[in-house]
Write an enzyme that holds these catalytic residues in place. Structure first.
Site, PDB file in Angstrom:
ATOM      1  N   PHE A 127     -14.926  44.804   8.554  1.00  0.00           N
ATOM      2  CA  PHE A 127     -13.646  45.000   9.695  1.00  0.00           C
ATOM      3  C   PHE A 127     -12.752  46.399   9.297  1.00  0.00           C
ATOM      4  CE2 PHE A 127      -9.599  44.275  11.545  1.00  0.00           C
ATOM      5  CZ  PHE A 127      -9.740  43.512  12.554  1.00  0.00           C
ATOM      6  N   ASP A 196     -12.409  38.919   1.484  1.00  0.00           N
ATOM      7  CA  ASP A 196     -11.711  38.746   2.756  1.00  0.00           C
ATOM      8  C   ASP A 196     -11.879  37.579   3.426  1.00  0.00           C
ATOM      9  OD1 ASP A 196     -10.707  38.811   5.341  1.00  0.00           O
ATOM     10  OD2 ASP A 196     -10.400  41.096   5.130  1.00  0.00           O
ATOM     11  N   TYR A 221      -3.896  33.680  11.481  1.00  0.00           N
ATOM     12  CA  TYR A 221      -3.702  33.684  13.015  1.00  0.00           C
ATOM     13  C   TYR A 221      -4.848  33.216  13.599  1.00  0.00           C
ATOM     14  CZ  TYR A 221      -4.492  38.351  12.304  1.00  0.00           C
ATOM     15  OH  TYR A 221      -5.066  39.767  11.957  1.00  0.00           O
ATOM     16  N   LYS A 222      -6.050  33.252  12.866  1.00  0.00           N
ATOM     17  CA  LYS A 222      -7.479  32.998  13.519  1.00  0.00           C
ATOM     18  C   LYS A 222      -7.672  31.568  13.363  1.00  0.00           C
ATOM     19  CE  LYS A 222      -8.903  37.815  12.609  1.00  0.00           C
ATOM     20  NZ  LYS A 222      -9.346  38.553  11.786  1.00  0.00           N
ATOM     21  N   ARG A 370     -18.621  38.002  21.993  1.00  0.00           N
ATOM     22  CA  ARG A 370     -18.367  36.935  20.612  1.00  0.00           C
ATOM     23  C   ARG A 370     -17.742  35.436  21.365  1.00  0.00           C
ATOM     24  NH1 ARG A 370     -14.391  39.063  15.929  1.00  0.00           N
ATOM     25  NH2 ARG A 370     -13.165  38.511  17.533  1.00  0.00           N
TER      26      ARG A 370
HETATM   27  C1  LIG Z   1      -8.611  39.878  11.518  1.00  0.00           C
HETATM   28  C2  LIG Z   1      -9.186  40.481  10.320  1.00  0.00           C
HETATM   29  C3  LIG Z   1      -8.281  41.447   9.464  1.00  0.00           C
HETATM   30  C4  LIG Z   1      -6.809  41.823  10.184  1.00  0.00           C
HETATM   31  O1  LIG Z   1      -5.985  42.225   9.564  1.00  0.00           O
HETATM   32  P1  LIG Z   1      -4.389  42.416  10.052  1.00  0.00           P
HETATM   33  O2  LIG Z   1      -3.810  43.334   8.647  1.00  0.00           O
HETATM   34  O3  LIG Z   1      -4.066  41.180  10.038  1.00  0.00           O
HETATM   35  O4  LIG Z   1      -4.181  43.023  11.157  1.00  0.00           O
HETATM   36  C5  LIG Z   1      -8.555  42.277   8.672  1.00  0.00           C
HETATM   37  N1  LIG Z   1      -9.750  42.045   8.069  1.00  0.00           N
HETATM   38  C6  LIG Z   1     -10.792  41.145   8.667  1.00  0.00           C
HETATM   39  C7  LIG Z   1     -12.037  40.921   7.931  1.00  0.00           C
HETATM   40  C8  LIG Z   1     -10.510  40.586   9.580  1.00  0.00           C
HETATM   41  O5  LIG Z   1     -11.147  39.633  10.315  1.00  0.00           O
END
Ligand SMILES: *Cc1c(COP(=O)(O)O)cnc(C)c1O
Length: 398
Positions: A127, A196, A221-222, A370
């Site tokens: 990500f 992560d 939040y997911k 997705r």
């Molecule tokens: C959703 C997600 C993020 C989001 O990071 P934020 O700091 O909350 O915006 C980071 N890393 C991964 C792998 C994600 O899927």
């Protein structure tokens, strides 16, 4: 007349042990397959937030830091998340965003790795935010950054590797990486493993303690349904807590925060991962949201998640014309997270039309559809409907 898939959906729904959890959420007749981006609203959250705002803040005001448990919320809520990711209590602190926690974890990992280790290995398919932060962490610590595909990580590890940052599940393809094997490889090279968990926590068992993960971060939040912008979390393995040297040593992580001392002395335990004043409103919304997990086993969640994605693929094969979409998500269960990613020409437009017809997934540039499957509130009839509408949208017989 019902199709074969519709009859299968009925059977699967009636045997679904988690079906009852659906009533813990606020839902409508939309097929919501975007819980891997923003989880649905748990039904108890609005009332809790109202109480936090009106009574705890409005009436008790400053007293709530003690009387309403605000001060200890980051570790208390961390302990609730710990149960879902296979960690014993006292190792997770909630606060800040995932991006900020990636920074804390990665810089601290390099600081703990010891002299002569000047390379950070990062998931090349990560990500984007993790990659950006890793670049900055490398510059700050004088390290070289090596982006590699997760499967190739063991081949690039060596005596210079300080830390390895990996995504447990790829946000784009839904591929699940082998956390036990990769963590063991990182340890065999004498480096630290930072995972992560954004796309795995709340969707599948993680086993942080069991597999000896050093540091981990994730958002809430997911699959954890904490609400937009709800605070993230940081796991620091117990054995590392005393040497965890945060690059953001705010006053909330001080051994005596109200001593207001000019010199920094870190607190012990998970609390050391804190920075500044916790974001209490969203943190307590998250705490309420986590109650939907009461009595739910993550193994049951995983079993249903795999059944949902299997069934979706089966329905896509039945309803979508051959060659119109290409599945990017691995078919093997041990390599699959809780989403299905389909490559599709005109994907942006296709997703718009799906949403108009009450099937909500999302689009990732340039050509990926997705679909996230959240076992606590998605049922099999919805999966069948999503695939059927997809088939009609891309020109199938329906
Ligand atoms: C959703 C997600 C993020 C989001 O990071 P934020 O700091 O909350 O915006 C980071 N890393 C991964 C792998 C994600 O899927």
């Amino acid at each position: 007349m019902l199709s074969e898939q519709q009859m299968r959906a009925e059977k699967l729904d009636s045997a679904d042990e988690l079906a009852g959890a659906r009533s813990r959420f606020v839902l409508d007749d939309v097929v919501y397959l975007d819980g891997n981006s923003l989880g649905a609203l748990p039904a108890n959250v609005p009332g809790r937030v109202e109480d936090v705002v009106r009574r705890q803040w409005g009436e008790l005001r400053i007293r709530s830091w003690e009387e309403s448990g605000w001060w200890s919320a980051p570790e208390r809520i961390g302990d609730r998340i710990a149960e879902l990711v296979g960690a014993a209590a006292g190792q997770i602190v909630v606060g800040d965003s995932t991006s900020v926690n990636v920074f804390k974890a990665l810089v601290a990992a390099v600081r703990m790795a010891g002299a002569g280790r000047d390379e950070i290995v990062v998931d090349a398919t990560t990500f984007p935010t993790d990659g950006y932060i890793a670049q900055s962490a490398a510059r700050l610590t004088g390290c070289t950054l090596r982006p590699v595909a997760p499967a190739d990580v063991p081949g690039v590890l060596g005596s210079r590797t300080a830390a390895v940052l990996l995504n447990h599940v790829d946000y784009r393809t839904g591929r699940l990486h082998d956390l036990p094997v990769l963590t063991a490889a990182v340890h065999a090279a004498g480096a630290l493993a930072v995972w992560d968990l954004c796309h795995s926590a709340g969707a599948l068992p993680v086993g942080l303690d069991e597999h000896g993960v050093d540091l981990a971060v994730g958002c809430t939040y997911k699959y954890l349904n904490g609400g937009p912008g709800s605070p993230a979390y940081l796991y620091v393995r117990r054995e590392l807590q005393d040497v965890f040297d945060s690059p953001l040593p705010g006053w909330n992580s001080h051994v005596e925060p109200f001593g207001m001392r000019p010199s920094y002395e870190p607190a012990a335990g998970a609390l050391r991962g804190r920075v500044g004043t916790p974001d209490i409103l969203s943190m307590l919304a998250l705490e309420a949201a986590l109650e939907v997990w009461d009595g739910v086993s993550i193994d049951a969640v995983r079993a249903k998640s795999l059944a949902l994605t299997d069934f979706f693929l089966e329905c896509v094969a039945a309803y979508v014309p051959e060659g119109r979409v290409e599945c990017l998500t691995p078919v093997a269960h041990e390599e699959r997270g809780s989403q299905v990613a389909l490559r599709c020409d005109g994907a942006g437009d296709v997703m718009k039309r799906l949403i108009e017809r009450g099937v909500v997934g999302d689009f990732r540039a340039p050509d990926v559809l997705r679909f996230g499957f959240t076992p606590l509130y998605v049922g099999f009839a919805e999966v069948e409907r999503a695939a059927r509408v997809l088939g009609e949208t891309v020109g199938g017989a329906g």
